[in-house]
Scaffold this active site. Structure first.
Site, mmCIF file in Angstrom:
data_model
loop_
_atom_site.group_PDB
_atom_site.id
_atom_site.type_symbol
_atom_site.label_atom_id
_atom_site.label_comp_id
_atom_site.label_asym_id
_atom_site.label_seq_id
_atom_site.Cartn_x
_atom_site.Cartn_y
_atom_site.Cartn_z
ATOM 1 N N SER A 583 4.323 -1.704 -0.865
ATOM 2 C CA SER A 583 3.142 -0.989 -1.346
ATOM 3 C C SER A 583 3.347 -0.613 -2.800
ATOM 4 O O SER A 583 4.482 -0.409 -3.253
ATOM 5 C CB SER A 583 2.903 0.283 -0.524
ATOM 6 O OG SER A 583 1.887 1.084 -1.107
ATOM 7 N N TYR A 596 5.580 8.757 3.208
ATOM 8 C CA TYR A 596 5.178 7.352 3.120
ATOM 9 C C TYR A 596 5.718 6.704 1.840
ATOM 10 O O TYR A 596 6.290 5.616 1.877
ATOM 11 C CB TYR A 596 3.652 7.263 3.153
ATOM 12 C CG TYR A 596 3.101 5.861 3.053
ATOM 13 C CD1 TYR A 596 3.125 4.997 4.148
ATOM 14 C CD2 TYR A 596 2.543 5.398 1.863
ATOM 15 C CE1 TYR A 596 2.611 3.713 4.065
ATOM 16 C CE2 TYR A 596 2.027 4.117 1.770
ATOM 17 C CZ TYR A 596 2.066 3.273 2.861
ATOM 18 O OH TYR A 596 1.563 2.007 2.771
#
Length: 706
Positions: A583, A596
């Site tokens: 990501s 995260y």
């Protein structure tokens, strides 16, 4: 009138008179209907084998006169799925007139190009080499098939005598001869010498039958094959145990599959020494009966008889010198043990080529085996894709059926090796191979994409299949997996993928998923760590459970999947690719994202560490960094979207436009964009790239790598 459907025991009577009545008057439609019925029963003909024809009267568009036209299955294709576009239509008189310029068997290949001068329908499929076999026979409807029961008689040492006695002279016999113009003349001569016969047996090859109507031809074919099969069954018990009885017994299916999973990647690695191959495994009862028998070592080296069989399976199989229950867990020792057998096979094949080649023979092809027999366990086949590997296994089962039948009534005889070579390296076969489409970029590759029942994972799996790979589709959501299964089957067919439940935090499910890859396809080349979870909370609201869940799925899951993949890739010893979907959050700091974002950063660095370690194994590890891929994403269905919207002070509905607006390109990122990025890494142009990161985020300056 149609016969009773229970009149046949050994073949399937599938004729539907209502459907036939609907097609009445259209002989070509009835030809296609008959062909599809014949192709639906593998006891009558194998996949892609055989051909059928009909002769009709039509109007010559140049003269306006009535002419006889033959419609015949063209080059390639399969009877079971034959359509009108798969037929060739030729002027019968022109085809037969070619005999006037025929220079003899040494020159018969030059006749094939002349078939094009006989074409009636300009939309025709290219005529096959079997065209004159139909053209020189006068019958309206003709079937040329390769039924195992008939070939068993045709390949028996006393086949000619048995045929004459079994059918009382109503079936003719033509000795083995390579298909072509001359064989067509031989069939006509056989008919001239035996007027009134109902069919012709081709030595070691197959069967010709016919009729005045589509139905009469169909019934004639079924009756002849039924009589052959009944004769074989009658004789099985007379000669004693099949294949001289069983030498060994197979262990249970659970043990067999465990052995398959252990050895398949090693076998695949050896068979992929020239190009990547996809595997197929079967432990069909007919296979086990043969490979466990006393006659295995005598019969297997003889090879197959029917040209359709050995074109798919090579001249002979490789028989492994392994016991069914021995420990295969030491892969290095197993490789060292098997390597001499593969070298011996390659040497044998190259010597076969040298002994049989002609001055104009095509270069020697891949010398690795296609069929590998593991006594007690089953049959492995390896080829360019799953369908071809599966069909090769089916053809070898056809060969087993032929050997079994021939041994029951006489003794089995394979084609002489020179005759087999003349078919395998026939210039016309080579030309057919050269006309085949260029392999796709991922042909021969096997991929496992975690979380591939939806979102980014599904898009990646679709892209890989479209580029030629086979894929293990998986998900921890069973209902989602079932939906994906139906969609992939409808879009790509069952040979393109398999499915398995997979929770990337569950070691047992990981083992089962990779076992599924090995049993179904032979191993794995590409693994994409795509399964994920997102939790967006402030540091105060983040719980220890949230933290553990993020790190277990994202970081530990990536580690466990990579670890399992590497073990298989090292067994294969042909390199591989690990792709990690991380990501932009692994590089960019943002609000309400400590769990995260830090887990994604760990994934990113783990990718670098793996790349550094696995380079000597030719295993490349690369990373794709998406951002805000909302479409079809399970992650965005729940609290993650709400959390991100809250962090930015907007509504959930405004998220797609918000994420696009903050990029340099002002673009919404879609799952297919990530799939395309993955393909960039593995499509062949970046084979010397590892440890790299490709951002697919529309352009976010803080995520630029420095």
């Amino acid at each position: 009138m149609p016969v009773e459907t229970n009149a046949f025991k050994h073949v399937s009577y599938l004729w539907d008179q209502e459907e036939a009545d609907r097609l009445a008057g259209d002989e070509v439609a009835l030809l296609i209907y008959r062909s599809n019925l014949l192709g639906a029963d593998l006891r009558l003909t194998n996949y892609g084998g055989g051909n059928t024809s009909c002769k009709v009267t039509d109007t010559d568009p140049l003269t306006g006169k009535a002419v006889e036209i033959m419609w015949v299955k063209g080059s390639g294709g399969d009877l079971g799925t034959l359509k009108k576009s798969g037929l060739a239509a030729l002027y019968v008189d022109r085809l037969r007139s070619l005999q006037q310029i025929y220079r003899g068997i040494a020159y018969e290949d030059e006749m094939v190009e002349l078939f094009n001068h006989c074409i009636f329908d300009l939309q025709s499929k290219a005529p096959s080499i079997d065209t004159p076999l139909h053209g020189f026979l006068p019958f309206k409807h003709i079937d040329h098939l390769h039924p195992d029961a008939a070939i068993a008689i045709a390949a028996a040492k006393d086949g000619k005598r048995i045929t004459a006695e079994l059918f009382g002279g109503t079936i003719g016999w033509v000795d083995w001869q390579k298909p072509g113009f001359d064989l067509g003349l031989q069939l006509r001569s056989c008919l001239d010498e035996n007027p009134g016969i109902r069919g012709i047996m081709l030595g070691s090859h197959g069967l010709f039958t016919w009729g005045d109507t589509a139905y009469e031809s169909y019934i004639n074919t079924l009756e002849v094959v039924e009589q052959c099969a009944a004769y074989l069954e009658e004789n099985y018990s007379k000669k004693g145990p099949v294949f001289a009885g069983q030498k060994i017994q197979s262990p249970g299916s659970e043990i067999r599959l465990k052995q398959v999973a252990e050895i398949a990647p090693i076998l695949r690695g050896f068979c992929s020494s020239e190009k990547h191959m996809v595997g197929h495994f079967t432990d069909d009862a007919r296979v086990l009966e043969f490979i466990n028998s006393n006659d295995l070592k005598r019969l297997a080296p003889l090879g197959t008889s029917c040209p359709d069989h050995f074109l798919r399976t090579k001249i002979s199989p490789l028989v492994l010198d392994l016991t069914a229950e021995e420990d295969l867990s030491d892969s290095a020792a197993l490789k060292a043990r098997l390597e001499p057998a593969f070298e011996a096979y390659r040497t044998m094949y190259k010597q076969y080529y040298e002994d049989c080649k002609h001055d104009n023979s095509p270069p020697v092809r891949d010398p690795n085996p296609v069929i590998i027999l593991y006594p007690g366990i089953g049959l492995f086949s390896f080829s360019k894709d799953k369908q071809t590997a599966r069909v090769a296994a089916e053809f070898y089962i056809n060969a087993i059926n032929v050997m079994k039948g021939a041994e029951a009534i006489s003794s089995y005889t394979a084609l002489p090796r020179q005759e087999a070579f003349n078919i395998e390296y026939w210039l016309l076969e080579e030309a057919k191979l050269q006309r085949m489409p260029k392999p796709k970029a991922l042909s021969g590759k096997i991929a496992l994409v975690t979380g591939s029942a939806g979102g980014i994972g599904k898009a990646i799996a679709r892209k890989f299949i479209e580029e030629g790979a086979v894929v293990v589709i998986n998900d921890n959501d069973e209902s989602r997996l079932q939906i994906a299964d139906a969609k992939f089957k409808a879009d790509y067919g069952a040979d393109s993928y398999v499915t398995t439940p997979l929770d990337v935090t569950n070691a047992d499910e990981i083992d089962r998923a990779f076992q599924k890859a090995c049993v179904s396809f032979g191993g794995v080349d590409i693994v994409v760590n795509c399964a994920g979870i997102s939790i967006s909370k402030s540091i105060q609201d983040h719980t220890e459970k949230d933290w553990d869940l993020l790190y277990t799925i994202l970081v530990k899951g990536q580690f466990l999947i990579t670890q399992a993949a590497v073990a298989i890739m090292r067994k294969q010893n042909i390199g591989g690719d690990i792709l990690n979907i991380v990501s932009k959050n692994g590089l960019v700091s943002g609000p309400n994202n400590s769990g995260y974002g830090s887990a994604k950063a760990a994934q990113l660095h783990l990718s670098r560490l793996n790349a550094a370690e696995l380079g000597p194994d030719k295993i490349r590890v690369n990373t794709v960094n998406p951002d805000a891929v909302i479409s079809d994403s399970k992650i965005w269905e729940g609290s993650w979207a709400e959390g991100r919207a809250k962090a930015y002070g907007i509504t959930v509905a405004e998220l797609p436009a918000f994420y696009a607006s903050r990029t340099l390109l002002n673009e919404i990122i879609l799952p297919v964009d990530i799939a395309n990025a993955c393909f960039v890494f593995i499509g062949g142009m970046l084979n010397k790239s590892t440890g790299n990161v490709l951002n697919v985020d529309g352009g976010i300056a803080p995520a630029f790598l420095r």
